[in-house]
Write an enzyme that holds these catalytic residues in place. Structure first.
Site, PDB file in Angstrom:
ATOM      1  N   LYS A  63       0.848  -1.203   0.000  1.00  0.00           N
ATOM      2  CA  LYS A  63       0.000   0.000   0.000  1.00  0.00           C
ATOM      3  C   LYS A  63       0.884   1.253   0.000  1.00  0.00           C
ATOM      4  O   LYS A  63       1.948   1.260   0.643  1.00  0.00           O
ATOM      5  CB  LYS A  63      -0.871  -0.045   1.262  1.00  0.00           C
ATOM      6  CG  LYS A  63      -2.086   0.850   1.285  1.00  0.00           C
ATOM      7  CD  LYS A  63      -2.915   0.546   2.551  1.00  0.00           C
ATOM      8  CE  LYS A  63      -4.113   1.455   2.706  1.00  0.00           C
ATOM      9  NZ  LYS A  63      -4.918   1.113   3.906  1.00  0.00           N
ATOM     10  N   SER A 138      -9.815   0.973   2.836  1.00  0.00           N
ATOM     11  CA  SER A 138      -8.967   1.860   2.073  1.00  0.00           C
ATOM     12  C   SER A 138      -7.859   1.157   1.289  1.00  0.00           C
ATOM     13  O   SER A 138      -7.334   1.723   0.342  1.00  0.00           O
ATOM     14  CB  SER A 138      -8.329   2.875   3.020  1.00  0.00           C
ATOM     15  OG  SER A 138      -7.474   2.226   3.939  1.00  0.00           O
ATOM     16  N   SER A 162     -10.067  -1.794   6.807  1.00  0.00           N
ATOM     17  CA  SER A 162      -9.449  -1.439   5.529  1.00  0.00           C
ATOM     18  C   SER A 162      -8.709  -2.558   4.803  1.00  0.00           C
ATOM     19  O   SER A 162      -8.345  -2.409   3.649  1.00  0.00           O
ATOM     20  CB  SER A 162      -8.486  -0.262   5.710  1.00  0.00           C
ATOM     21  OG  SER A 162      -9.209   0.933   5.820  1.00  0.00           O
TER      22      SER A 162
END
Lengths: 481, 473
Positions: A63, A138, A162
């Site tokens: 990420k 996310s 997330s």
């Protein structure tokens, strides 16, 4: 679809080289980028450090809110759009030192705030199973890159759900271990007391492999837990007969969902089917009651705490020591301008909320009360964990939403079913989401959350469930290359 | 007439190897941004790691100020935006400061007074800003340096008391080695609260705060300036506004910075990245043992036990090393008063003149003990002892050896001196007459004896023999 262990075997048998795996991943990353937008940065140079770990030579994605030295790290926010870190996050460093090969930095909801995968500064991330749907967030790009078969595993962060929510929408495994099990050093903080590092994989075994590599005490993170002398992989096949699981009546009782859409009904029906299947292999599964008032409080308490912490954590983004410098006649105007231009409206809204919540006159009523609620919810869950080994629930109330849908998703009951994953962040509990079937040709998932520190048991239970349900390594046909 | 009420907040940098929450070096440098790490820059993803030594020293200071210590290590965030604060928040202690409700004894003009400490807390220093024409530069060397803030109650009623407190506090910092407390390096800085109240009233007046005053002399000037300003307002029937003012040393005035309504809400909340760590009683006991006897108690002891004057005691305790030197000398059996005289009049004078520290002195307490013993035993005169002292430290020779090499042992033998005295008196019968008539020729005779013995004759023995011989004639 190939798992880490499959690739390990191919590499060990010299059927393929690490560089070939990387090239394949790199090609796929580019191929799907325009359509799905998994990456902020795709790495084109093969870089590999030799190691004897299980992931040696295997590609992965991470990420874009993990600090990677010399590699652009944006947190999908304009305020960091040109930020190149000078140091490595511990999790990233461990993967590289274990022979992992970086394929790319993945798109997230701006600063990891949000659950849609639509708010990153480089555009929306789409669901590989249906392009008109969200992958969720996310950790959107980390989920889509695994769901598309670009990489066998990826790293995400999980503050509310997330990792686990996008994993459920993408038909893959998403695991966040106990708070502190993996160092947060180098993870751009959203809400420090809730932030976890975790992984996306194609099967539970891979999640255990990756966690075994990532876990451990880090002198740079005071909240990191001491080392243990166990590998979770070694616990995966332990006998689960007699293990006790519970699910919450107030979230799963069909009678409570009479006004709900057919999707939710179907998700709940499938959940009940799953429960029956699991009982048949020796799990003891019981329905328990959990104060509905507390369940309803989860989402507001989460928003209150996370917005408050986020406001403070992101106060370093002023464009002064780094980041785009704002304009103005004085220092306040300069910082104000940088932040006005650097953040999207959604982020500003959270910061304003957070700031309001932390104000002296509001702290007791909002922040402290939210923390009290958090404590009560955790205590209640821990009490259930005295009787039960883990909690099992549907990961959410439906399938991945369409980009244009807002419909009936705000009903109180639906909100409860959609946000219970936060319980694991409140208590720092290990929590894993694994595919459990399909509704309307879209993957659905169940979540298993266990006692703090008992990551091995949660993975063990999840592995046995995965074996029984048979949705290991699912991928939409067209991507199965 | 008004009574002034003063409260102080003293920030002092703690002496440690590394910074409070990062591994960067905690040191002074003339070069900007030399000691900086990712944490000090507030880069995304950094985490604080609390410095155990900084906390230990803070606990030590807390105990030295008779404060209550907390049960756990805990920090809070103080949130505000300023370019010298890279994270956008300062890690400090609000909920569980390292010390609460303590006191310090001070002495003002011979009178003891208790200054109440509201709290003492550990935080991190900010970066320093250098302002130039139309731009400013940031130096992060100081960012994250452990900073201990001591907050008094508003309980000092004169400039003298405030300054005595500051000197006492600085002394404790130095004695405990918690800080070097060097004003010239900005290691100790003050916020000063001043209010005036009616002499007959019991209600505190409106307080005005002056921030970041960088020397004790400026504290004095700022308080005096503010007393003057507030007195004038009150005398004219006005009201003092509660506000923060800036003291300007250029024109000796204070200027408004912000009023109470503009007060910043720092939105304190518990720092989530530092888990609460229990403070064991055994740790506290260990720290207590490491606290040396402090200046205030030493002065009391020197006066009451050793019979020194307050003046001399104050001089000796001003530097712990001098005080330790003194105590070591005494422990060898030397007379405290002689030791004190040597220290205050000769040794410190020499050190000050040559800008040296007592560490640089070749003369050890053992040597001073021997030197004083030689005087007491009449081996050398006190005049000779000064020569011995100089030769000892400049040539790095043990005093006993100096005495031997110079051959300056004293003549105390009656017969030797008497022979010389008789010879001197015989050659100056006229002066004996003068002496009898009341003229002072006595010193001349002593001088002559000294001349013949090259100063080695014991002066008091010489004097009594001269008197004796004159009387005989």
């Amino acid at each position: 679809m190939e798992t880490i262990m499959d690739l390990r075997k191919s590499l060990d048998d010299k059927k393929v080289t690490s560089e070939e795996l990387f090239k394949k991943s790199n090609t796929l990353a580019h191929k799907y980028q325009e359509e799905y937008n998994s990456f902020v940065t795709i790495i084109d140079d093969y870089k590999h450090v030799n190691s004897n770990s299980l992931i040696d030579g295997i590609p992965f994605a991470i990420k874009d809110n993990f600090s990677t030295k010399g590699i652009l790290t944006t947190a999908s926010s304009n305020i960091l759009k040109d930020y190149v870190p000078v140091y490595d996050a511990t999790a990233y460093k461990k993967l590289i030192e274990s022979g992992g090969v970086l394929v790319g930095k993945t798109v997230l909801d701006e600063l990891a705030m949000g659950g849609t995968g639509t708010t990153g500064h480089t555009g929306i991330v789409k669901n590989p199973w249906d392009k008109s749907r969200q992958i969720g967030g996310s950790s959107a790009g980390s989920a889509s890159s695994v769901a598309l078969g670009i990489v066998p595993f990826s790293i995400g962060s999980d503050t509310g759900d997330s990792i686990r929510k996008p994993a459920s929408f993408g038909g893959i495994v998403g695991f966040k271990p106990t708070y502190g099990r993996i160092s947060r050093y180098g993870l751009f903080a959203f809400a420090s007391s809730l932030d976890h590092v975790g992984c996306f994989t194609r099967c539970v075994r891979d999640a255990a492999i990756v966690t075994d590599i990532l876990k451990g005490k880090d002198e740079r993170d005071m909240t990191s837990l001491p080392d243990e002398n166990i590998n979770y992989v070694d616990l995966l096949d332990n006998d689960i007969k007699g293990k006790k699981l519970f699910y919450i009546k107030e979230l799963t009782d069909l009678n409570l969902y009479k006004d709900s859409g057919s999707e939710t009904i179907e998700v709940l029906n499938k959940f009940k089917e799953t429960i029956e299947k699991l009982k048949s292999i020796g799990f003891i599964i019981e329905e328990v009651s959990f104060d509905e008032k507390l369940l309803k409080a989860i989402y507001p308490a989460y928003m209150t705490i996370s917005c408050a912490e986020a406001t403070s954590n992101n106060s370093n983004l002023t464009g002064i020591p780094f980041g785009p410098r704002g304009e103005g006649d004085n220092i306040n105007d300069i910082m104000f301008d940088a932040r006005t231009k650097g953040f999207s409206e959604l982020i500003k809204r959270r910061f304003i909320l957070g700031s309001y919540i932390l104000q002296r006159e509001n702290q007791e009523r909002l922040f402290k009360n939210a923390q009290r609620l958090r404590r009560i919810i955790v205590d209640k869950t821990n009490e259930l964990f005295k009787t039960y080994d883990a909690m099992i629930l549907p990961a959410g109330g439906g399938i991945a939403p369409k980009f244009d849908s807002e419909i009936d998703r705000m009903s109180p009951r639906y909100l409860m079913l959609e946000n219970h994953l936060v319980i694991a962040n409140f208590g720092g509990f290990p929590s894993i989401t694994i595919p459990s079937g399909f509704v309307n040709n879209m993957p659905i998932a169940i979540n298993i959350t266990g006692r703090q520190f008992e990551d091995g048991l949660v993975l063990n239970i999840a592995n046995k469930i995965e074996e029984q349900l048979g949705y290991k390594g699912i991928i939409k046909e067209e991507y199965d290359v | 007439m008004y009574k002034v009420v003063i409260g102080l907040e003293v920030h002092c940098e703690v002496k440690t190897n590394s910074k409070n929450f990062s591994s960067a070096k905690n040191a002074y440098s003339e070069y900007p941004n030399e000691y900086v790490d990712t944490t000090d820059l507030g880069l995304p993803g950094i985490l604080p790691v609390a410095n155990r030594e900084a906390f230990r020293k803070s606990l030590m200071m807390s105990l030295a100020l008779h404060c209550k210590t907390p049960d756990i290590v805990m920090f809070d965030r103080k949130n505000y935006y300023y370019p010298d604060l890279p994270k956008g928040y300062q890690i400090t202690q609000e909920t569980k400061p390292v010390g609460k409700d303590g006191y310090v004894m001070i002495n003002v003009d011979g009178v003891d007074k208790k200054v109440l400490i509201n709290n003492i807390h550990l935080e991190e220093d900010t970066a320093s800003l250098d302002h130039f024409g139309d731009y400013s530069l940031i130096d992060y060397n100081r960012a994250g340096v452990p900073l201990l803030e001591t907050v008094t109650e508003p309980c000092m009623y004169s400039v003298k008391e405030a300054l005595a407190f500051l000197e006492t506090l600085k002394g404790i910092f130095l004695y405990t080695d918690v800080s070097e407390a060097r004003v010239d390096r900005g290691q100790i800085r003050c916020d000063v609260n001043v209010s005036l109240m009616d002499e007959n009233s019991t209600e505190l007046g409106t307080k005005v705060e002056m921030k970041n005053i960088n020397s004790f002399n400026n504290v004095k000037l700022a308080i005096e300036t503010e007393i003057e300003r507030q007195t004038e307002i009150l005398n004219n029937g006005g009201k003092v506004l509660q506000e923060t003012r800036r003291f300007s040393e250029e024109d000796l005035k204070t200027y408004p910075m912000r009023s109470k309504v503009d007060a910043i809400d720092y939105k304190y909340y518990i720092e989530p990245n530092i888990p609460p760590i229990k403070i064991e009683d055994s740790w506290i006991e260990e720290i207590k043992k490491d606290i040396p006897m402090l200046p205030f108690e030493r002065v009391e002891k020197y006066m009451n036990v050793y019979g020194l004057s307050r003046y001399d005691s104050d001089i000796i305790v001003k530097d712990k090393k001098v005080s330790d030197y003194f105590e070591e000398t005494i422990s060898l059996g030397t007379n405290p008063k002689s030791s004190a005289n040597w220290l205050t009049s000769i040794i410190l004078g020499y050190l000050n003149k040559n800008e040296l520290s007592i560490d640089d002195l070749y003369l050890t307490p053992q040597m001073l003990h021997e030197l004083i013993k030689m005087i007491d035993d009449g081996e050398i005169s006190s005049k000779q002892s000064k020569e011995v002292f100089i030769k000892c430290i400049e040539e790095k020779i043990n005093p006993k050896d100096v005495v031997k090499s110079l051959g300056i042992t004293q003549i105390t033998d009656d017969k030797t001196i008497r022979d010389i005295v008789v010879r001197v008196l015989d050659s100056h019968p006229d002066l004996i007459e003068d002496h009898r008539k009341g003229k002072n020729t006595f010193d001349f005779f002593v001088g002559q004896v000294m001349k013949e013995t090259r100063g080695k004759a014991n002066p008091s023995i010489t004097a009594s023999i001269i008197k004796d011989e004159i009387d005989k004639r």
